[in-house]
Scaffold this motif. Structure first.
Motif, PDB file in Angstrom:
ATOM      1  N   LEU A   9       0.785  -1.182  -0.108  1.00 16.85           N
ATOM      2  CA  LEU A   9       0.000   0.017   0.069  1.00 16.85           C
ATOM      3  C   LEU A   9       0.775   1.110   0.055  1.00 16.85           C
ATOM      4  CD1 LEU A   9      -2.862   1.179   0.203  1.00 16.85           C
ATOM      5  CD2 LEU A   9      -2.924   1.024   2.618  1.00 16.85           C
ATOM      6  N   TYR A  10       2.049   0.944   0.950  1.00 19.47           N
ATOM      7  CA  TYR A  10       2.777   2.509   0.918  1.00 19.47           C
ATOM      8  C   TYR A  10       3.430   2.776  -0.451  1.00 19.47           C
ATOM      9  CZ  TYR A  10       6.936   5.052   1.927  1.00 19.47           C
ATOM     10  OH  TYR A  10       8.076   6.137   1.877  1.00 19.47           O
ATOM     11  N   TYR A  11       4.012   1.712  -1.139  1.00 24.35           N
ATOM     12  CA  TYR A  11       4.715   1.916  -2.174  1.00 24.35           C
ATOM     13  C   TYR A  11       3.658   2.247  -3.698  1.00 24.35           C
ATOM     14  CZ  TYR A  11       9.050   0.397  -0.198  1.00 24.35           C
ATOM     15  OH  TYR A  11      10.171   0.497   0.617  1.00 24.35           O
ATOM     16  N   ALA A  12       2.621   1.764  -3.607  1.00 24.31           N
ATOM     17  CA  ALA A  12       1.509   2.031  -4.466  1.00 24.31           C
ATOM     18  C   ALA A  12       1.136   3.368  -4.384  1.00 24.31           C
ATOM     19  CB  ALA A  12       0.473   0.987  -4.479  1.00 24.31           C
ATOM     20  N   SER A  13       0.946   4.018  -3.154  1.00 24.53           N
ATOM     21  CA  SER A  13       0.788   5.342  -2.705  1.00 24.53           C
ATOM     22  C   SER A  13       1.766   6.335  -3.009  1.00 24.53           C
ATOM     23  CB  SER A  13       0.184   5.325  -1.364  1.00 24.53           C
ATOM     24  OG  SER A  13      -0.854   4.721  -0.950  1.00 24.53           O
ATOM     25  N   ILE A  14       2.858   5.900  -2.821  1.00 27.91           N
ATOM     26  CA  ILE A  14       4.271   6.902  -3.238  1.00 27.91           C
ATOM     27  C   ILE A  14       4.199   7.023  -4.717  1.00 27.91           C
ATOM     28  CG2 ILE A  14       6.586   6.462  -3.386  1.00 27.91           C
ATOM     29  CD1 ILE A  14       6.262   7.871  -1.028  1.00 27.91           C
ATOM     30  N   ALA A  15       4.134   5.755  -5.277  1.00 34.20           N
ATOM     31  CA  ALA A  15       4.197   5.788  -6.709  1.00 34.20           C
ATOM     32  C   ALA A  15       2.970   6.710  -7.368  1.00 34.20           C
ATOM     33  CB  ALA A  15       3.973   4.674  -7.454  1.00 34.20           C
ATOM     34  N   LEU A  16       1.832   6.716  -6.876  1.00 36.30           N
ATOM     35  CA  LEU A  16       0.671   7.436  -7.489  1.00 36.30           C
ATOM     36  C   LEU A  16       0.937   9.107  -7.032  1.00 36.30           C
ATOM     37  CD1 LEU A  16      -2.125   7.783  -8.519  1.00 36.30           C
ATOM     38  CD2 LEU A  16      -2.822   7.248  -6.366  1.00 36.30           C
ATOM     39  N   MET A  17       1.382   9.282  -5.896  1.00 31.62           N
ATOM     40  CA  MET A  17       1.864  10.633  -5.585  1.00 31.62           C
ATOM     41  C   MET A  17       2.850  11.411  -6.335  1.00 31.62           C
ATOM     42  SD  MET A  17       2.147  12.016  -1.559  1.00 31.62           S
ATOM     43  CE  MET A  17       3.917  12.091  -1.272  1.00 31.62           C
ATOM     44  N   ILE A  19       3.827  10.384  -9.329  1.00 34.72           N
ATOM     45  CA  ILE A  19       3.268  10.551 -10.367  1.00 34.72           C
ATOM     46  C   ILE A  19       2.374  12.163 -10.644  1.00 34.72           C
ATOM     47  CG2 ILE A  19       1.862   9.815 -12.333  1.00 34.72           C
ATOM     48  CD1 ILE A  19       2.934   7.045 -11.566  1.00 34.72           C
ATOM     49  N   PHE A  20       1.768  12.033  -9.530  1.00 35.95           N
ATOM     50  CA  PHE A  20       0.716  13.278  -9.656  1.00 35.95           C
ATOM     51  C   PHE A  20       1.490  14.477  -9.445  1.00 35.95           C
ATOM     52  CE2 PHE A  20      -1.476  16.323  -6.959  1.00 35.95           C
ATOM     53  CZ  PHE A  20      -2.745  16.592  -7.706  1.00 35.95           C
ATOM     54  N   ALA A  55      10.620  22.387  -8.083  1.00 36.63           N
ATOM     55  CA  ALA A  55      10.714  21.706  -6.761  1.00 36.63           C
ATOM     56  C   ALA A  55       9.660  20.446  -6.538  1.00 36.63           C
ATOM     57  CB  ALA A  55       9.988  22.935  -5.718  1.00 36.63           C
ATOM     58  N   LYS A  56       8.510  20.550  -7.283  1.00 35.92           N
ATOM     59  CA  LYS A  56       7.606  19.450  -7.283  1.00 35.92           C
ATOM     60  C   LYS A  56       8.304  18.081  -7.797  1.00 35.92           C
ATOM     61  CE  LYS A  56       3.127  21.798  -7.569  1.00 35.92           C
ATOM     62  NZ  LYS A  56       1.886  21.973  -8.285  1.00 35.92           N
ATOM     63  N   ILE A  57       8.810  18.386  -8.777  1.00 32.15           N
ATOM     64  CA  ILE A  57       9.363  17.149  -9.422  1.00 32.15           C
ATOM     65  C   ILE A  57      10.588  16.599  -8.771  1.00 32.15           C
ATOM     66  CG2 ILE A  57      10.871  16.574 -11.502  1.00 32.15           C
ATOM     67  CD1 ILE A  57       9.120  18.219 -13.267  1.00 32.15           C
ATOM     68  N   ALA A  58      11.407  17.405  -8.138  1.00 39.11           N
ATOM     69  CA  ALA A  58      12.621  17.292  -7.142  1.00 39.11           C
ATOM     70  C   ALA A  58      11.925  16.412  -5.965  1.00 39.11           C
ATOM     71  CB  ALA A  58      13.218  18.271  -6.876  1.00 39.11           C
ATOM     72  N   GLY A  59      10.949  17.121  -5.542  1.00 37.51           N
ATOM     73  CA  GLY A  59      10.422  16.263  -4.360  1.00 37.51           C
ATOM     74  C   GLY A  59       9.836  14.948  -4.460  1.00 37.51           C
ATOM     75  N   ALA A  60       9.112  14.852  -5.696  1.00 28.99           N
ATOM     76  CA  ALA A  60       8.501  13.582  -6.108  1.00 28.99           C
ATOM     77  C   ALA A  60       9.815  12.405  -6.277  1.00 28.99           C
ATOM     78  CB  ALA A  60       7.787  13.466  -7.229  1.00 28.99           C
ATOM     79  N   LEU A  61      10.778  12.869  -6.963  1.00 28.60           N
ATOM     80  CA  LEU A  61      11.841  11.888  -7.142  1.00 28.60           C
ATOM     81  C   LEU A  61      12.350  11.680  -5.838  1.00 28.60           C
ATOM     82  CD1 LEU A  61      13.206  13.665 -10.592  1.00 28.60           C
ATOM     83  CD2 LEU A  61      11.967  11.437 -10.129  1.00 28.60           C
ATOM     84  N   ALA A 105      -5.230  15.889  -3.023  1.00 27.28           N
ATOM     85  CA  ALA A 105      -3.936  15.607  -3.049  1.00 27.28           C
ATOM     86  C   ALA A 105      -3.407  15.648  -1.561  1.00 27.28           C
ATOM     87  CB  ALA A 105      -3.158  16.811  -3.772  1.00 27.28           C
ATOM     88  N   LEU A 106      -4.135  16.510  -0.844  1.00 28.35           N
ATOM     89  CA  LEU A 106      -3.929  16.766   0.529  1.00 28.35           C
ATOM     90  C   LEU A 106      -4.413  15.338   1.259  1.00 28.35           C
ATOM     91  CD1 LEU A 106      -3.169  18.248   3.118  1.00 28.35           C
ATOM     92  CD2 LEU A 106      -5.458  19.052   3.470  1.00 28.35           C
TER      93      LEU A 106
END
Length: 124
Positions: A9-17, A19-20, A55-61, A105-106
């Protein structure tokens, strides 16, 4: 919750977030016509929009990096600031789609953060 399910669940959620936020950042950097004019209408200057996109892209990565708990804490905080201000900005221009997206998103960030903390608690 069994440990394996928690990790899935964590890794699926991290992936979705991730990508968002990568898509959101990409739209800001490339001045996508679907989002850029609205962001300007919200009163944000162009240089800020581009910086926020980076910043969003760097944070997601950074969320996808292993063994970087402290950095991830900062990313979660930054993303929460971003969506809270996006919600407020959406309200200011009376755009239900914008503040609805920010509210979604929140909720996603808070879900992923709670999973992140639970995994930290179990591994400490």
């Amino acid at each position: 919750m069994p440990e394996k399910r928690l990790y899935y669940l964590y890794y699926a959620s991290i992936a979705l977030m991730g990508i968002f936020f990568i898509l959101s950042g990409w739209f800001e950097i490339t001045k996508n016509p679907a989002t850029y004019p609205k962001t300007l209408r919200m009163g944000y200057p162009p240089y800020f929009i581009t910086t926020l996109g980076c910043a969003k892209i760097a944070g997601a990565l950074a969320l996808w990096l292993p063994n970087s708990q402290r950095l991830k804490e900062w990313v979660f905080a930054g993303f929460i600031f971003d969506v809270v201000f996006a919600f407020i900005s959406g309200l200011q221009i009376n755009s239900a789609a914008d503040y609805g997206k920010a509210a979604f998103a929140l909720v996603l960030i808070l879900l992923v953060y709670s999973l992140f903390r639970e995994i930290q608690r179990r591994t400490s």
